[in-house]
Design an enzyme around this catalytic site. Structure first.
Site, PDB file in Angstrom:
ATOM      1  N   HIS A 216       0.919  -1.206   0.000  1.00  0.00           N
ATOM      2  CA  HIS A 216      -0.098   0.005  -0.025  1.00  0.00           C
ATOM      3  C   HIS A 216       0.686   1.249   0.045  1.00  0.00           C
ATOM      4  N   TYR A 220       1.285   5.075  -2.468  1.00  0.00           N
ATOM      5  CA  TYR A 220       1.704   6.742  -2.374  1.00  0.00           C
ATOM      6  C   TYR A 220       2.855   6.793  -3.021  1.00  0.00           C
ATOM      7  N   HIS A 370     -11.847   1.239  -8.168  1.00  0.00           N
ATOM      8  CA  HIS A 370     -11.213   2.050  -7.252  1.00  0.00           C
ATOM      9  C   HIS A 370      -9.818   2.438  -7.850  1.00  0.00           C
ATOM     10  N   PHE A 371      -9.150   1.529  -8.258  1.00  0.00           N
ATOM     11  CA  PHE A 371      -7.648   1.867  -8.480  1.00  0.00           C
ATOM     12  C   PHE A 371      -7.404   2.276  -9.913  1.00  0.00           C
ATOM     13  N   HIS A 372      -8.344   2.182 -11.168  1.00  0.00           N
ATOM     14  CA  HIS A 372      -7.964   2.975 -11.926  1.00  0.00           C
ATOM     15  C   HIS A 372      -8.405   4.431 -11.651  1.00  0.00           C
ATOM     16  N   ARG A 433     -12.963  -9.795  -9.517  1.00  0.00           N
ATOM     17  CA  ARG A 433     -11.932  -9.187 -10.315  1.00  0.00           C
ATOM     18  C   ARG A 433     -11.064 -10.428 -10.639  1.00  0.00           C
ATOM     19  N   ARG A 434     -10.084 -10.186 -11.518  1.00  0.00           N
ATOM     20  CA  ARG A 434      -8.849 -11.002 -11.902  1.00  0.00           C
ATOM     21  C   ARG A 434      -9.656 -12.657 -12.529  1.00  0.00           C
TER      22      ARG A 434
HETATM   23 FE1  HAS Z   1      -6.262   2.116  -2.572  1.00  0.00          FE
HETATM   24  C1  HAS Z   1      -6.755  -1.164  -2.773  1.00  0.00           C
HETATM   25  C2  HAS Z   1      -7.824   2.045   0.301  1.00  0.00           C
HETATM   26  C3  HAS Z   1      -5.752   5.518  -2.364  1.00  0.00           C
HETATM   27  C4  HAS Z   1      -4.320   2.191  -5.484  1.00  0.00           C
HETATM   28  N1  HAS Z   1      -5.652   0.834  -3.741  1.00  0.00           N
HETATM   29  C5  HAS Z   1      -6.121  -0.778  -3.922  1.00  0.00           C
HETATM   30  C6  HAS Z   1      -5.328  -1.199  -4.967  1.00  0.00           C
HETATM   31  C7  HAS Z   1      -4.850  -0.363  -5.646  1.00  0.00           C
HETATM   32  C8  HAS Z   1      -4.784   0.871  -5.034  1.00  0.00           C
HETATM   33  C9  HAS Z   1      -3.668  -0.447  -6.737  1.00  0.00           C
HETATM   34  O1  HAS Z   1      -8.447  -0.057   2.560  1.00  0.00           O
HETATM   35  C10 HAS Z   1      -5.590  -2.582  -5.072  1.00  0.00           C
HETATM   36  C11 HAS Z   1      -4.483  -3.468  -4.816  1.00  0.00           C
HETATM   37  C12 HAS Z   1      -4.684  -5.044  -5.227  1.00  0.00           C
HETATM   38  O2  HAS Z   1      -4.168  -5.350  -6.306  1.00  0.00           O
HETATM   39  O3  HAS Z   1      -5.229  -5.888  -4.445  1.00  0.00           O
HETATM   40  N2  HAS Z   1      -6.632   3.312  -1.082  1.00  0.00           N
HETATM   41  C13 HAS Z   1      -7.292   3.329  -0.065  1.00  0.00           C
HETATM   42  C14 HAS Z   1      -7.447   4.602   0.875  1.00  0.00           C
HETATM   43  C15 HAS Z   1      -6.908   5.615   0.025  1.00  0.00           C
HETATM   44  C16 HAS Z   1      -6.373   5.116  -1.163  1.00  0.00           C
HETATM   45  C17 HAS Z   1      -8.199   5.014   2.088  1.00  0.00           C
HETATM   46  N3  HAS Z   1      -5.115   3.259  -3.630  1.00  0.00           N
HETATM   47  C18 HAS Z   1      -5.117   5.053  -3.231  1.00  0.00           C
HETATM   48  C19 HAS Z   1      -4.149   5.560  -4.122  1.00  0.00           C
HETATM   49  C20 HAS Z   1      -3.790   4.599  -5.182  1.00  0.00           C
HETATM   50  C21 HAS Z   1      -4.398   3.466  -4.652  1.00  0.00           C
HETATM   51  C22 HAS Z   1      -3.729   6.861  -4.095  1.00  0.00           C
HETATM   52  C23 HAS Z   1      -2.750   4.785  -6.330  1.00  0.00           C
HETATM   53  C24 HAS Z   1      -2.159   5.698  -6.664  1.00  0.00           C
HETATM   54  N4  HAS Z   1      -7.049   0.831  -1.496  1.00  0.00           N
HETATM   55  C25 HAS Z   1      -7.625   1.156  -0.170  1.00  0.00           C
HETATM   56  C26 HAS Z   1      -7.992  -0.115   0.527  1.00  0.00           C
HETATM   57  C27 HAS Z   1      -7.643  -1.347  -0.587  1.00  0.00           C
HETATM   58  C28 HAS Z   1      -6.948  -0.405  -1.740  1.00  0.00           C
HETATM   59  C29 HAS Z   1      -8.598  -0.620   1.603  1.00  0.00           C
HETATM   60  C30 HAS Z   1      -7.870  -2.679  -0.324  1.00  0.00           C
HETATM   61  C31 HAS Z   1      -9.150  -3.234  -1.096  1.00  0.00           C
HETATM   62  C32 HAS Z   1      -9.095  -4.611  -0.887  1.00  0.00           C
HETATM   63  O4  HAS Z   1     -10.207  -5.113  -0.304  1.00  0.00           O
HETATM   64  O5  HAS Z   1      -8.546  -5.502  -1.628  1.00  0.00           O
HETATM   65  C33 HAS Z   1      -6.718   6.883   0.393  1.00  0.00           C
HETATM   66  O6  HAS Z   1      -5.281   7.543   0.431  1.00  0.00           O
HETATM   67  C34 HAS Z   1      -7.822   7.959  -0.429  1.00  0.00           C
HETATM   68  C35 HAS Z   1      -7.508   9.490  -0.083  1.00  0.00           C
HETATM   69  C36 HAS Z   1      -8.033  10.520  -0.886  1.00  0.00           C
HETATM   70  C37 HAS Z   1      -8.877  11.319  -0.685  1.00  0.00           C
HETATM   71  C38 HAS Z   1      -9.220  12.326  -2.027  1.00  0.00           C
HETATM   72  C39 HAS Z   1      -8.817  13.645  -1.779  1.00  0.00           C
HETATM   73  C40 HAS Z   1      -9.115  14.311  -3.128  1.00  0.00           C
HETATM   74  C41 HAS Z   1      -8.300  15.118  -3.809  1.00  0.00           C
HETATM   75  C42 HAS Z   1      -9.009  15.796  -5.263  1.00  0.00           C
HETATM   76  C43 HAS Z   1      -9.414  17.212  -4.890  1.00  0.00           C
HETATM   77  C44 HAS Z   1      -9.720  17.864  -5.985  1.00  0.00           C
HETATM   78  C45 HAS Z   1      -9.567  19.037  -6.463  1.00  0.00           C
HETATM   79  C46 HAS Z   1     -10.258  19.664  -7.649  1.00  0.00           C
HETATM   80  C47 HAS Z   1      -9.003  20.117  -5.744  1.00  0.00           C
HETATM   81  C48 HAS Z   1      -9.483  11.583   0.560  1.00  0.00           C
HETATM   82  C49 HAS Z   1      -7.185  15.624  -3.404  1.00  0.00           C
HETATM   83  C50 HAS Z   1     -11.285  20.513  -7.737  1.00  0.00           C
HETATM   84  C51 HAS Z   1     -11.740  20.680  -9.127  1.00  0.00           C
HETATM   85  C52 HAS Z   1     -11.955  21.816  -9.743  1.00  0.00           C
HETATM   86  C53 HAS Z   1     -12.473  21.935 -11.316  1.00  0.00           C
HETATM   87  C54 HAS Z   1     -11.825  23.147  -9.443  1.00  0.00           C
HETATM   88  C1  HEM Z   2      -6.078  -4.357 -13.997  1.00  0.00           C
HETATM   89  C2  HEM Z   2      -8.353  -2.137 -17.919  1.00  0.00           C
HETATM   90  C3  HEM Z   2      -4.834   1.331 -17.916  1.00  0.00           C
HETATM   91  C4  HEM Z   2      -3.136  -0.562 -13.751  1.00  0.00           C
HETATM   92  C5  HEM Z   2      -7.112  -4.227 -14.987  1.00  0.00           C
HETATM   93  C6  HEM Z   2      -8.130  -4.851 -15.566  1.00  0.00           C
HETATM   94  C7  HEM Z   2      -8.725  -4.264 -16.368  1.00  0.00           C
HETATM   95  C8  HEM Z   2      -8.067  -3.152 -16.921  1.00  0.00           C
HETATM   96  C9  HEM Z   2     -10.119  -4.761 -17.246  1.00  0.00           C
HETATM   97  C10 HEM Z   2      -8.589  -6.233 -14.845  1.00  0.00           C
HETATM   98  C11 HEM Z   2      -9.459  -6.165 -13.745  1.00  0.00           C
HETATM   99  C12 HEM Z   2      -9.605  -7.678 -13.243  1.00  0.00           C
HETATM  100  O1  HEM Z   2     -10.123  -8.585 -14.047  1.00  0.00           O
HETATM  101  O2  HEM Z   2      -9.210  -7.594 -12.423  1.00  0.00           O
HETATM  102  C13 HEM Z   2      -7.561  -1.123 -18.275  1.00  0.00           C
HETATM  103  C14 HEM Z   2      -7.813  -0.459 -19.375  1.00  0.00           C
HETATM  104  C15 HEM Z   2      -6.624   0.582 -19.476  1.00  0.00           C
HETATM  105  C16 HEM Z   2      -5.986   0.240 -18.398  1.00  0.00           C
HETATM  106  C17 HEM Z   2      -8.578  -0.573 -20.533  1.00  0.00           C
HETATM  107  C18 HEM Z   2      -6.377   1.710 -20.608  1.00  0.00           C
HETATM  108  C19 HEM Z   2      -6.723   1.562 -21.844  1.00  0.00           C
HETATM  109  C20 HEM Z   2      -4.282   1.017 -16.876  1.00  0.00           C
HETATM  110  C21 HEM Z   2      -3.239   1.976 -16.148  1.00  0.00           C
HETATM  111  C22 HEM Z   2      -2.828   1.490 -15.224  1.00  0.00           C
HETATM  112  C23 HEM Z   2      -3.496   0.371 -14.940  1.00  0.00           C
HETATM  113  C24 HEM Z   2      -2.774   3.326 -17.090  1.00  0.00           C
HETATM  114  C25 HEM Z   2      -1.610   2.144 -14.243  1.00  0.00           C
HETATM  115  C26 HEM Z   2      -0.829   3.067 -14.483  1.00  0.00           C
HETATM  116  C27 HEM Z   2      -3.814  -1.665 -13.453  1.00  0.00           C
HETATM  117  C28 HEM Z   2      -3.537  -2.844 -12.384  1.00  0.00           C
HETATM  118  C29 HEM Z   2      -4.273  -3.867 -12.827  1.00  0.00           C
HETATM  119  C30 HEM Z   2      -5.174  -3.275 -13.669  1.00  0.00           C
HETATM  120  C31 HEM Z   2      -2.227  -2.308 -11.440  1.00  0.00           C
HETATM  121  C32 HEM Z   2      -4.391  -5.108 -11.639  1.00  0.00           C
HETATM  122  C33 HEM Z   2      -3.896  -6.218 -12.223  1.00  0.00           C
HETATM  123  C34 HEM Z   2      -3.921  -7.347 -11.300  1.00  0.00           C
HETATM  124  O3  HEM Z   2      -5.063  -7.569 -10.786  1.00  0.00           O
HETATM  125  O4  HEM Z   2      -3.083  -8.172 -11.095  1.00  0.00           O
HETATM  126  N1  HEM Z   2      -7.033  -3.127 -15.959  1.00  0.00           N
HETATM  127  N2  HEM Z   2      -6.395  -0.505 -17.467  1.00  0.00           N
HETATM  128  N3  HEM Z   2      -4.466  -0.016 -15.537  1.00  0.00           N
HETATM  129  N4  HEM Z   2      -4.833  -2.210 -14.170  1.00  0.00           N
HETATM  130 FE1  HEM Z   2      -5.679  -1.530 -15.790  1.00  0.00          FE
END
Ligand code: HAS
Ligand code: HEM
Length: 558
Positions: A216, A220, A370-372, A433-434
């Site tokens: 995790h 970050y 979530h993670f996309h 998933r997967r």
């Molecule tokens: Fe996550 C699973 C909880 C953030 C990526 N996360 C994943 C996985 C990935 C991932 C790849 O607690 C899957 C791993 C796997 O393959 O099994 N995640 C969180 C929480 C946060 C969080 C609490 N995750 C991220 C970030 C990631 C990421 C960042 C990638 C870069 N996540 C989880 C949990 C799981 C999880 C569980 C496990 C689930 C399971 O059961 O498998 C927090 O850090 C999020 C905090 C963010 C906010 C949002 C703040 C908003 C902002 C935008 C402001 C917008 C503005 C625009 C200013 C509170 C900063 C204004 C617009 C105008 C037009 C003016």
């Molecule tokens: C997994 C689609 C781009 C990171 C997946 C899955 C799909 C998908 C359908 C599999 C979901 C599942 O069956 O569990 C796409 C498409 C993309 C795209 C259509 C753009 C054309 C990206 C990008 C990133 C990303 C840009 C990161 C920079 C991942 C990761 C997984 C994933 C980490 C998990 C692989 C795993 O479960 O082992 N994506 N994705 N994807 N994608 Fe993407």
């Protein structure tokens, strides 16, 4: 910047973007398999899980690590006005490239279809593990070198605030260094000997716990380069100033404290870990959201201020004064779209983090939804935008097709929103998933056919198709820019946001030591119980597994 460093940075952008073409292609293939458009186990001799491994490893590990190092070199050189060491940056580049090639060869030859999480008992060829370890060690070399550059700089500038971008880079790589120690142990002590056949079995629970100590925090490590751009560049691009630089410092140091001690939130369902530490890490996961909330408010305030300077008015209508489609500040479009996606990515993260709600979404399509919205949202868009920006500056070439360049982030965002909505909706209806759903749940010829998931997976396909189109346009702009004729002197000139208020140096927010001590303490308190649970409840008694079978070998003996 010197020609030497320019070439290093350009190589660190070019190599992963070239591989990204394979990563993006496999993203498209994933939505095609999932939606049941094809009912096959492989396409073009690449198996479903092989493709998913390529997609996860290239997009989420290789691209992000190379980019973080390239961007780190650029920020250190630009903000400290000192270049990283030549030998160190070359060694780091070579290790990363050789490691990546080894891992890629193992995956492409079909001997490492273990997904980017490489959980045992799935077993890969040793080249996959060793290659991944080399990629990581390569990034460490760059970090150690920057740390030396920083310490020397600081000695000469004791009373001066360290530039925010440098604080962000060093915090990020400190998190990375500490968290990768656990995965290095997992790989070198548990997985490589097992994969070489030296040990009969592997403690699956310990391996998973060590992986998530890293896993995790890894997210970050992906996110912080984007945060550096949000704080130090976005307000300037919008035509204004950063509302509070101190808020940015606090946010980065909070990431240092809370990025790692929350990995158990991926293991709420793992039987060996006790409930107490699961609840503790669930609560700490809410703590890691605080620096993101700080960022949301600070950046929103900075954008509103910038808009007022351009004559923006009203409670919300000021938004329309922001430079969404201006070619000269195209980076604004990439960053603002990332922020918009992250609102949803953050909210869905908080759903996942809730100990009991996690039961509903774990291992369903909700998680890739979530993670996309996070890694393929703010992180990926920041990488795309900054890679084009750096290539254009470092080569002195004008951007190819600038109008297309400004619409790419909008197209990508529309695609991700549709894609993730489909996946999350399906996930809430139990869609896994997967899983190659084309062979099973979405194959009318299969006994497992499940029509509930037709519409949600079709939405995933539609969104995924749009993302693919945006990715394709990005490749044209990126490589097109590379191939143009030079028209200016190569340089790095970041748009730097000044702080809105005069900010005095507050030593606590310009010193690493107290934060590092607190970080160590929290890690000790949270991971001692988790690891001792993994050892005590499984440990030496952990039964060996065969990679071909998810049940322990001992169970088969009468
Ligand atoms: Fe996550 C699973 C909880 C953030 C990526 N996360 C994943 C996985 C990935 C991932 C790849 O607690 C899957 C791993 C796997 O393959 O099994 N995640 C969180 C929480 C946060 C969080 C609490 N995750 C991220 C970030 C990631 C990421 C960042 C990638 C870069 N996540 C989880 C949990 C799981 C999880 C569980 C496990 C689930 C399971 O059961 O498998 C927090 O850090 C999020 C905090 C963010 C906010 C949002 C703040 C908003 C902002 C935008 C402001 C917008 C503005 C625009 C200013 C509170 C900063 C204004 C617009 C105008 C037009 C003016
Ligand atoms: C997994 C689609 C781009 C990171 C997946 C899955 C799909 C998908 C359908 C599999 C979901 C599942 O069956 O569990 C796409 C498409 C993309 C795209 C259509 C753009 C054309 C990206 C990008 C990133 C990303 C840009 C990161 C920079 C991942 C990761 C997984 C994933 C980490 C998990 C692989 C795993 O479960 O082992 N994506 N994705 N994807 N994608 Fe993407």
């Amino acid at each position: 910047v010197s020609r030497y460093l320019r070439n290093i940075i350009l190589a660190e952008l070019f190599v992963p973007v070239l591989l990204l073409t394979i990563g993006i292609y496999h993203g498209l293939m994933q939505v095609i398999y999932r939606a049941g458009v094809i009912h096959q186990a492989s396409v073009a001799k690449l198996d479903y899980y092989q493709g998913l491994t390529l997609h996860g490893v290239i997009n989420a590990i290789v691209l992000t690590t190379f980019f973080a190092v390239a961007f780190g070199h650029a920020t250190i050189a630009f903000f400290l006005k000192r270049e990283p060491g030549r030998k160190a940056s070359m060694l780091s580049l070579v290790l990363m490239i050789v490691g990546t090639l080894m891992a890629a060869a193992a995956i492409l030859s079909g001997k490492a279809s273990v997904l980017y999480t490489f959980y045992p008992p799935l077993k890969a060829h040793p080249a996959f593990y060793i290659g991944t370890a080399m990629l990581i060690v390569g990034s460490w070399v760059a970090y150690w070198d920057w740390a030396v550059v920083y310490v020397r700089w600081k000695r000469e500038h004791r009373e001066e605030n360290t530039p925010l971008a440098v604080i962000g880079t060093l915090v990020n790589f400190t998190i990375w260094f500490v968290c990768t120690l656990a995965v290095a142990y997992e790989v070198l002590v548990l997985l490589v000997p097992w994969s070489l056949g030296w040990t009969a079995g592997v403690n699956v629970m310990l391996a998973r716990t060590l992986f998530w100590f890293f896993g995790h925090a890894l997210v970050y490590f992906w996110l912080l380069p984007a945060y550096i751009m949000f704080y130090t560049m976005l307000p300037k691009l919008a035509g204004g100033k950063l509302y509070s630089g101190t808020a940015g410092r606090i946010a980065f140091f909070l990431f240092l404290l809370f990025s790692i001690p929350i990995g158990v939130h991926h293991q709420f369902g793992d039987p060996s870990i006790g409930r107490g530490i699961k609840l503790t890490q669930s609560l700490l996961t809410f703590a890691v959201a605080i620096p993101s909330f700080i960022t949301a408010f600070t950046i929103a305030a900075s954008l509103e201020h910038a808009s007022w300077l351009r004559g923006g008015k009203g409670l919300y209508s000021w938004i329309w004064k922001l430079p969404f489609f201006r070619k000269d500040v195209f980076l604004f479009g990439y960053l603002i779209n990332g922020l918009i996606l992250f609102i949803f990515g953050g909210l869905t993260g908080l759903v996942n983090a809730s100990y009991s709600l996690n039961n509903t979404v774990h291992n369903t399509a909700f998680i890739p939804g979530h993670f996309h919205l996070t890694v393929a949202g703010p992180v990926f868009l920041a990488i795309l935008g900054m890679s084009i920006f750096l290539v254009s500056q470092l080569t002195g070439k004008k951007i190819y097709l600038p109008a297309i360049n400004t619409i790419i982030p909008y197209l990508w965002t529309v695609g991700v929103l549709i894609f993730s909505a489909g996946l999350m909706w399906g996930g809430l209806m139990g869609e896994p998933r997967r899983t190659n759903m084309g062979l099973t749940y979405l194959n009318p010829a299969s006994e497992q056919y499940h029509p509930y998931w037709v519409i949600s997976s079709m939405l995933g396909l539609a969104g995924g198709g749009i993302m693919f189109a945006a990715g394709f346009l990005y490749f044209i702009v990126f490589f097109g820019t590379f191939l143009r004729k030079r028209s200016a002197e190569p340089m790095i000139d970041f748009p730097v946001s000044e702080s809105l208020h005069e900010e005095k140096r507050i030593p606590l927010f310009d010193t690493f030591r107290p934060w590092l001590i607190l970080m160590g303490f929290i890690l000790f308190m949270t991971y001692l119980p988790a690891i001792s649970d993994a050892l005590n409840n499984t440990g030496k008694k952990a039964p060996p597994y065969l990679p071909t079978d998810p049940t322990p070998i001992v169970h088969k003996k009468p």
